[in-house]
Design a protein around this motif. Structure first.
Motif, PDB file in Angstrom:
ATOM      1  N   ARG B  59      41.820  14.800  35.174  1.00 59.24           N
ATOM      2  CA  ARG B  59      40.457  15.346  35.155  1.00 59.24           C
ATOM      3  C   ARG B  59      40.450  16.837  35.459  1.00 59.24           C
ATOM      4  O   ARG B  59      39.576  17.565  34.987  1.00 59.24           O
ATOM      5  CB  ARG B  59      39.588  14.629  36.177  1.00 59.24           C
ATOM      6  N   SER B  62      41.516  18.462  32.203  1.00 58.10           N
ATOM      7  CA  SER B  62      40.479  18.477  31.171  1.00 58.10           C
ATOM      8  C   SER B  62      39.249  19.253  31.617  1.00 58.10           C
ATOM      9  O   SER B  62      38.295  19.380  30.861  1.00 58.10           O
ATOM     10  CB  SER B  62      40.082  17.053  30.803  1.00 58.10           C
ATOM     11  N   GLN B  64      37.067  18.492  33.941  1.00 60.23           N
ATOM     12  CA  GLN B  64      35.926  17.738  34.469  1.00 60.23           C
ATOM     13  C   GLN B  64      35.768  17.964  35.960  1.00 60.23           C
ATOM     14  O   GLN B  64      34.682  17.852  36.500  1.00 60.23           O
ATOM     15  CB  GLN B  64      36.122  16.243  34.237  1.00 60.23           C
ATOM     16  N   HIS B  88      33.510  23.280  26.752  1.00 61.65           N
ATOM     17  CA  HIS B  88      33.053  22.436  25.663  1.00 61.65           C
ATOM     18  C   HIS B  88      33.809  22.805  24.390  1.00 61.65           C
ATOM     19  O   HIS B  88      34.300  21.961  23.657  1.00 61.65           O
ATOM     20  CB  HIS B  88      31.557  22.678  25.494  1.00 61.65           C
ATOM     21  N   ARG B  91      37.595  21.839  24.560  1.00 60.72           N
ATOM     22  CA  ARG B  91      37.953  20.418  24.544  1.00 60.72           C
ATOM     23  C   ARG B  91      38.198  19.880  23.150  1.00 60.72           C
ATOM     24  O   ARG B  91      38.719  18.786  22.990  1.00 60.72           O
ATOM     25  CB  ARG B  91      36.851  19.606  25.216  1.00 60.72           C
ATOM     26  N   ARG B  92      37.783  20.627  22.132  1.00 63.08           N
ATOM     27  CA  ARG B  92      38.036  20.122  20.775  1.00 63.08           C
ATOM     28  C   ARG B  92      39.523  19.983  20.513  1.00 63.08           C
ATOM     29  O   ARG B  92      39.926  19.264  19.613  1.00 63.08           O
ATOM     30  CB  ARG B  92      37.425  21.086  19.762  1.00 63.08           C
ATOM     31  N   VAL B  96      41.543  12.778  24.967  1.00 65.03           N
ATOM     32  CA  VAL B  96      41.695  12.092  26.246  1.00 65.03           C
ATOM     33  C   VAL B  96      41.492  10.601  26.052  1.00 65.03           C
ATOM     34  O   VAL B  96      40.515  10.171  25.440  1.00 65.03           O
ATOM     35  CB  VAL B  96      40.670  12.601  27.283  1.00 65.03           C
ATOM     36  N   LEU B  98      40.675   7.628  28.338  1.00 68.20           N
ATOM     37  CA  LEU B  98      40.292   7.321  29.718  1.00 68.20           C
ATOM     38  C   LEU B  98      40.932   6.008  30.149  1.00 68.20           C
ATOM     39  O   LEU B  98      41.276   5.165  29.326  1.00 68.20           O
ATOM     40  CB  LEU B  98      38.769   7.209  29.831  1.00 68.20           C
ATOM     41  N   ALA B 102      36.318   3.248  27.737  1.00 63.64           N
ATOM     42  CA  ALA B 102      34.962   3.794  27.575  1.00 63.64           C
ATOM     43  C   ALA B 102      34.520   3.868  26.121  1.00 63.64           C
ATOM     44  O   ALA B 102      34.062   4.897  25.639  1.00 63.64           O
ATOM     45  CB  ALA B 102      34.848   5.164  28.242  1.00 63.64           C
TER      46      ALA B 102
END
Ligand SMILES: Nc1ncnc2c1ncn2[C@@H]1O[C@H](COP(=O)(O)OP(=O)(O)OP(=O)(O)O)[C@@H](O)[C@H]1O
Ligand SMILES: [Mg+2]
Lengths: 256, 274
Positions: B59, B62, B64, B88, B91-92, B96, B98, B102
């Motif tokens: 996290r 990434s 977060q 944002h 992140r392309r 990820v 999870l 999800a």
């Protein structure tokens, strides 16, 4: 820790929350693109949360119209004025009861399901997964539901009022036997499109925005647990109902 | 994509560089001075006991979570102090998976995998379909595209989530326990797939895993995390032969050792089991 701090928190807590909520609103508005897919999702949500509230709105509208006429006729009869019933029903309906009752029903029927849906998506990490795909969940999930609410509530209000008039016709003309010509002509001449009907529709736009904002915001900020989503859902109904009635008073006193 | 220019001029610079990372939850320090370098093109595994902070590190990579101190860099860009908008955008290039998959519960398997494709490309529908189906076939699940996520078994859902995470062939893949709960055949499928896409596309992959045997089969390099720090690092063979007590205990699954098996509440002395 210290007592004064908690007291201060009680005061500042709701203000901070309201600020966050407004910030959330601006985040949503900043996500408006008017692109094909976005319009499509808004229409889809309008169907899901708007059209599916239609039946309950229509049934309630019909009975509210009947009971309004019943009470109005009871009262007006004492002055021998029961042929004024459509005027009374029309005015009270378009200005107050239509927008307010529709909004309250909508909060219970659609607001709760939006909060629960978004809260559950959060609890199951779906919002997180979206963020990680560089898809903004505020824009993708919250905005279409908010927009759908703003669109649906005025339309539902109009539908509610139409059904209430129908209920009134059924009761006053069908059951009591009042003259249909007088009923309609009083309604036509005494109830004004702009002041009464549009005034009510404006209110319902504000109500729709309020309920939808609260619903998406509470879903989005719910604690990601079963109990958290439950609380958020309850809070949506409670807060939006209270705010509807407060805003109704404020708008009525300023608009008329 | 826009951030591909971020590849550093020097090929030896790591894709992910973590320095002196400290992360706290309340008054518990989860990570305490972690340094990690992940070279381009490699598959790096994070191992460690449950609750040690492996997911937390992913996290932090990434973006977060933000570190309390220290830095996280990807291709020379400081993730740990990016604005939300920059993140944002960034992140392309990151895929990820999870820990719990999800999947979007109100979309079919097909739409789940197609979501990132539709969002970030303008491919015509026929190509979207081909792309999605090829990924679905790659994880051995061709033919279930119209099912809803609740109609899948846990292992199937994980594989669909895997397909969704890799569908855009990102430069960096972060997998959180991609093989937990899968049968041996699915495990080798996923393992081969990870290795092949990684090498074919020049990806860089970070994999969290508990399974020492599996890690030895796919990882180029491996970090063992214990008590908030890197207890050992090296290629899996080196680690297996390591005599460092915490590494040895973890790699060989010994109950007795410096890593406590029981979770100890904050304030409890960590040396209790010594
Ligand atoms: N949202 C949270 N709030 C508070 N503490 C958290 C939160 N998420 C994780 N933690 C704590 O942070 C620590 C690290 O959690 P993390 O999920 O990174 O562990 P992990 O190494 O991935 O474990 P596992 O192998 O079981 O998935 C745990 O001790 C956990 O209790
Ligand atoms: Mg984990």
């Amino acid at each position: 820790m210290a007592l004064p701090a908690t007291r201060l928190d009680r005061l500042t807590g709701p203000i901070t929350e309201a600020g966050r909520c407004l910030q959330f609103l601006f985040r949503m508005l900043a996500g408006i693109r008017l692109s094909g897919p976005q319009i499509l999702t808004v229409l889809q949500q309008t169907y899901l949360i708007g059209a599916r509230s239609l039946v309950i709105i229509m049934i309630c509208g019909f009975f509210v119209g009947m009971v309004l006429s019943l009470q109005a006729i009871n009262a007006l009869e004492q002055f021998g004025a029961s042929d004024q019933v459509s005027l009374l029903v029309g005015k009270s309906l378009f200005r107050e009861l239509g927008p307010v009752l529709t909004a309250l029903l909508f909060a219970g029927r659609a607001g709760t399901s939006v909060t629960a849906e978004i809260g559950l998506m959060k609890a199951t990490n779906q919002l997180e997964a979206m963020e990680l795909m560089a898809i903004d969940p505020v824009q993708r999930i919250a905005l279409p539901r908010f927009a759908a609410g703003v669109i649906s509530v005025p339309l539902l209000t109009a539908m509610f009022s139409a059904m209430a008039i129908l209920g009134s016709v059924v009761f006053a003309i069908g059951v009591i036997g009042l003259d249909a010509g007088i009923f309609w002509s009083k309604l036509q001449t005494g109830v004004y499109f702009e002041k009464d009907f549009l005034g009510g529709i404006w209110k319902s736009v504000v109500f729709g925005g309020t309920i939808s904002l609260i619903a998406v915001y509470f879903g989005y900020s719910a604690r990601p647990t079963g109990a958290g989503v439950g609380t958020a859902t309850t809070n949506t109904v409670v807060l939006s109902s209270v705010l509807i009635l407060i805003f109704d008073f404020i708008m009525t006193s300023f608009l008329t | 994509m826009a951030t591909r220019d971020g590849t550093s001029p020097n090929p030896d610079t790591p894709v992910v560089r973590i320095r002196d990372l400290v992360f706290r939850r309340g008054d518990r320090t989860i990570l305490d001075g972690v340094n990690i370098d992940i070279p381009k093109g490699g598959i790096v595994a994070f191992m460690g006991p449950s609750g040690v902070g492996k997911t937390t590190i992913l996290r932090l990579i990434s973006g977060q979570l933000r570190p309390d101190s220290g830095t996280v860099e990807i291709n020379g860009h400081l993730i740990s102090s990016m604005s939300d908008r920059e993140l944002h955008h960034f992140r392309r290039n990151i895929g990820v998976l999870l820990q719990d998959g999800a999947l979007f519960t109100d979309l079919t398997v097909f739409e789940n995998i197609a979501t990132p494709v539709r969002e970030h490309t303008d491919l015509p529908e026929a190509l979207v379909r081909r792309l999605v189906m090829s990924k679905l076939n790659a994880v051995g699940l061709g033919g279930i595209e119209y099912r809803m996520p609740h109609e899948l078994s846990g292992g199937m859902a994980r594989r669909v989530a895997f397909a969704r995470a890799v569908v855009l062939d990102p430069d960096i893949m972060l997998y959180d326990e991609p093989m937990t709960g899968l049968d041996p055949i699915a495990v080798s499928t996923i393992r081969t797939l990870m290795r092949e896409t990684n090498d074919a596309l020049g990806q860089t992959s970070v994999v969290v895993s508990h399974n020492v045997t599996q890690v030895r089969q796919f990882a180029d390099y491996c970090y063992i995390i214990a008590s908030g720090r890197i207890a050992g690092e090296g290629n899996p063979e080196e680690l297996a032969a390591s005599i460092e007590p915490r590494v040895d205990q973890f790699m060989n699954g010994k109950v007795e050792g410096p890593i406590p098996f029981h979770y100890e509440p904050p304030g409890a002395p960590w040396g209790l089991l010594d």
